[in-house]
Each structure stands twice: as structure tokens, then as C-alpha cells.
Scaffold this active site. Sequence first.
Site, PDB file in Angstrom:
ATOM      1  N   SER A  70      -1.681  -8.632  13.950  1.00  0.00           N
ATOM      2  CA  SER A  70      -2.323  -8.805  12.540  1.00  0.00           C
ATOM      3  C   SER A  70      -2.781  -7.549  11.940  1.00  0.00           C
ATOM      4  O   SER A  70      -3.325  -7.519  10.562  1.00  0.00           O
ATOM      5  CB  SER A  70      -3.114  -9.672  12.661  1.00  0.00           C
ATOM      6  OG  SER A  70      -4.593  -9.436  13.311  1.00  0.00           O
ATOM      7  N   LYS A 120     -10.382  -3.324   8.416  1.00  0.00           N
ATOM      8  CA  LYS A 120      -9.196  -4.618   8.056  1.00  0.00           C
ATOM      9  C   LYS A 120      -9.960  -5.686   7.220  1.00  0.00           C
ATOM     10  O   LYS A 120     -10.941  -5.980   7.433  1.00  0.00           O
ATOM     11  CB  LYS A 120      -9.283  -5.330   9.740  1.00  0.00           C
ATOM     12  CG  LYS A 120      -8.236  -6.180   9.853  1.00  0.00           C
ATOM     13  CD  LYS A 120      -7.871  -6.607  11.716  1.00  0.00           C
ATOM     14  CE  LYS A 120      -6.886  -7.574  11.488  1.00  0.00           C
ATOM     15  NZ  LYS A 120      -6.492  -7.947  12.806  1.00  0.00           N
ATOM     16  N   SER A 158      -2.995  -8.324  18.389  1.00  0.00           N
ATOM     17  CA  SER A 158      -3.204  -7.674  17.246  1.00  0.00           C
ATOM     18  C   SER A 158      -3.547  -6.376  16.836  1.00  0.00           C
ATOM     19  O   SER A 158      -3.365  -5.805  15.734  1.00  0.00           O
ATOM     20  CB  SER A 158      -4.003  -8.577  16.236  1.00  0.00           C
ATOM     21  OG  SER A 158      -3.288  -9.981  16.045  1.00  0.00           O
TER      22      SER A 158
END
Length: 476
Positions: free
Chosen positions: A155, A80, A179
Site C-alpha cells: 500500500s 503516507k 506494504s
Amino acid sequence: MSVTVEWTARGMADAVRRRQISARELLDLHLARIAERNPELTAIVSLDEERARAGAWAADEHLAAGHPVGPLHGLPFAVKDTHDVAGWRTTYGSPLFADHVPDRDDLVVERIRRAGAVLMGKTNVPEFAAGSHTFNRVFGTTLNPVDATRSAGGSSGGAAAALASGMVPLAEGSDMGGSLRNPASFCGVVGMRPSLGRVPTWPAPNQWETTSVAGPMARTVGDVALLLSVLAGPDPRVPLALGDPGDAFAPPVIGSLPGLRVGWSADLGGLLRVDPAVRSVVEDAGRLLVGAGAQVYDDHPDLALGDDTFRTLRAWHFQASYGDLLREHPDGIKQSLADNIRAGESLTGADVAGAYSQRTALSETMRRFFERYDLLVLPTSQVPPFPADQEYPTEVDGETMPDYLAWMRSGYLISVTGCPAISVPAGHTPEGLPVGVQLVAAHGQDRRLLEIASAFEEVRRRSAVPPQETADVVEN
């Protein structure tokens, strides 16, 4: 049978160890899929094929030399883009950090490297991971692999889209308000927010602030457990880390549903405004659990304090983390995030202390709830994947959303309890869009939650009886 990118991560790792496929060949399969799907989806960013090929060659040489290998040995991996990777471009989705290259790994990256994964790039995120729709001014918008006109969530939207389209076998992310769970629901994969302390975070500006946690994503519950076995476990740099070793999650997860005591709710007693298509899937999940032998009751904990608690702690955290940056670059941060940062400026010590008192009360509420039940079932997201050209849903089932957080309550009301939660694919809208159901267990019961989720996953896969023909949820 030839290995494909649709195989489970456990199957791929086993094939590499048995030398049925080399790490280089496995990487080539995934790079081919990235070349095919990523130009449209924008899930993988900062791809470095040359460095990835060098890593795969080193993995093959390591295995050939007879050295012990880790549980992710040879598996291609993208991190990520909010997690630092030494020597690798890490932007946090912000144009202010478009050329940023960290000089050390975050702890989760240390562990992924140590487990033998082959790093090849990053996964796209919203700016500073703020918001459950993945878009930024550096790389653009991540689109949903099922329907490229729709959001992939956020996210960890890049991670979920990469998983669902076969670009990676596993993915990691972080979760403050949903997220890991929200993009899993949107893309039809599995995403888990572990118990507070299960996956330690380092470095962190405040080791005592515990709203956000890191965790695993995969296409199956079993693969989520595999990655959690790598990410979890104590670290001397993280004082709030749980002491259980991560390898407790390594064995295959096998669970059963008969006799399970389940509290089920489609809207947490009216706290959530839920799209009818999502509600229908959650109702089907309840019926499926009943049909599998679980004792399912229409019941829920009282999480009314959660809204103010989350919003206060989020604003406090964002102001502390990005307040100086916003003052230096007033036009450099997206408006919704800037508003959230400014909301933290007016908070007093009493406000923050009150939020922590409320969080303590919420924890006690959940402790009592799980004295009666083994599991809580509710929507992962209140809406199905929405159009990708919207920043966030402005309306849910006819009710106007006041801001970009309000449609995420089903995620963040669970976040502030500290309990582990997992989103498992549970159905589709009439248009064929994925919908996940959120399963929640008591704090510390991560292994038990994975076992239950695996049993649900298997029952849903094997069930030949339409959910509407099974028994009804019990009225409490």
C-alpha cells in the site's frame, strides 16, 4: 559537485548542515521533479507548496541561528496518506474521508518533524491501505516510474514511486502483508518491515494488535537505516515498543557476506506460486551470495500455518476497524475490502485465539530456524509489476489466484512471524521491470539485517561476474 535529487538522503542532509545547499534550494529541486513526474505517476497527493516553502525557510533560519539540528534537517518529506498530520488533509484513500483534516500528528510524524524534515504533502495509498496496488477513488492510480503502464505496488505505492522518481529523498510507510516490501520491489527501491515493536504506533485502536508495523523506505540501505534511526525507539504510550534507542541505527551500516549462514528458498517449499522471471532473480541472488563467500543452503522454515493466521487476524482487524463504517456506508468501500471486513463478522473468539496460538508457533519456528542460519532469502513479491489497470494478479505462473490476497503470500507469511524483513533491488525481468529479493533475520536483529542488506547491495553493485557463472546453492 552540485546537489541533485538523485543524491542519497545522508548526502543531502550533510550538504544542508554544511550549508552547501539551503533547505529552500533543496525543496525547489524536489518541487521541480514533482512538477515533472507527478502528473503522470500520481505519487504525491495533497501537495502544499506554500506550507512547504514556509517550512524550508524556517529550517534555514534555525540553522543560521546556530541551533542544533536533527538528522533529517531540511530534507523534503511526504507522509503516507494513512498517517495523520495535524492540519493537513489526510484521506486514507477513501472518498468517505476526502476532506478529513486531523488535529494531531501520528507518532511517526511527530518523530519526522522533530528530526527536522520539511513536510510538503502526502503519498498515495489504496483505500485504507488495503491491497498491494495503489489506487483509490479520491486521487486515482499510482503508476510505476520504470514503466507507467504497470503497478507501483502498495500500500506504500505512492511512497515507492516518489522515491524511485526522485520526488523525495526518503519515505515512510506501513506494512501488514507486504506494504513496504512489495512496492519497494516493484519500483526498484529499498523497503523495510522492522521487528515487531521496533517502530511504535500511536494512536492505535488496539495497542495489543501487532499485525501492521510502520517502517522506512529509501533508495539505499544506508538511507533506510538513517530513517529508521528517527522512527525507532520506545514511547511511554506504546506498551509493546522495544526499548532500544533509535540512534543505534544512525551510524553507517557496513556488513560482510563471507561465512554468513543463509537459508534460501524460491517458494518456501511449494507454499508460494512464483512467476518464472522472479524465480530467476531470486536464484541469481543465491548464486551471488555464494560467490561472495556466504554458505547458502536450499532450506526454509515451515510457515504453512501462516496463511490461516494472517487471514484470520487481518479479517478480525478490518472488521473491528471498519465494520461500523461499512454498515453506515455499504456502497462507500471498495468491494475487495468490504468482503474482507465481512469475513471478520463470522469469526469467533476461538478463531482469533487459534490464530494467536498459531502465531506463537510460527515465532518458535523462526527462533529455531535462526539458531542454524543468520539469514532467510526468498522472493519479496511472487510477481513482477503487473498492469496498472488490474486490481490484482488473478493468475501466477498458470495458477488462478482465489482472491486479492493470495498473490501476496511471500510478504504476509513473513509478517506473522514478527521478524524484520527488507526488500533490496536484486535484478530485472527480461522486459526491464524491477525485482527485489527479501532478506529476513531473527526478531530484534534489525541492525544486523541492515548490515547484511548493505553488503548484498554493495556486492551486487560491484560484481563484474554474471551471477550464472558463480557457484551453486547447496542442496540441503
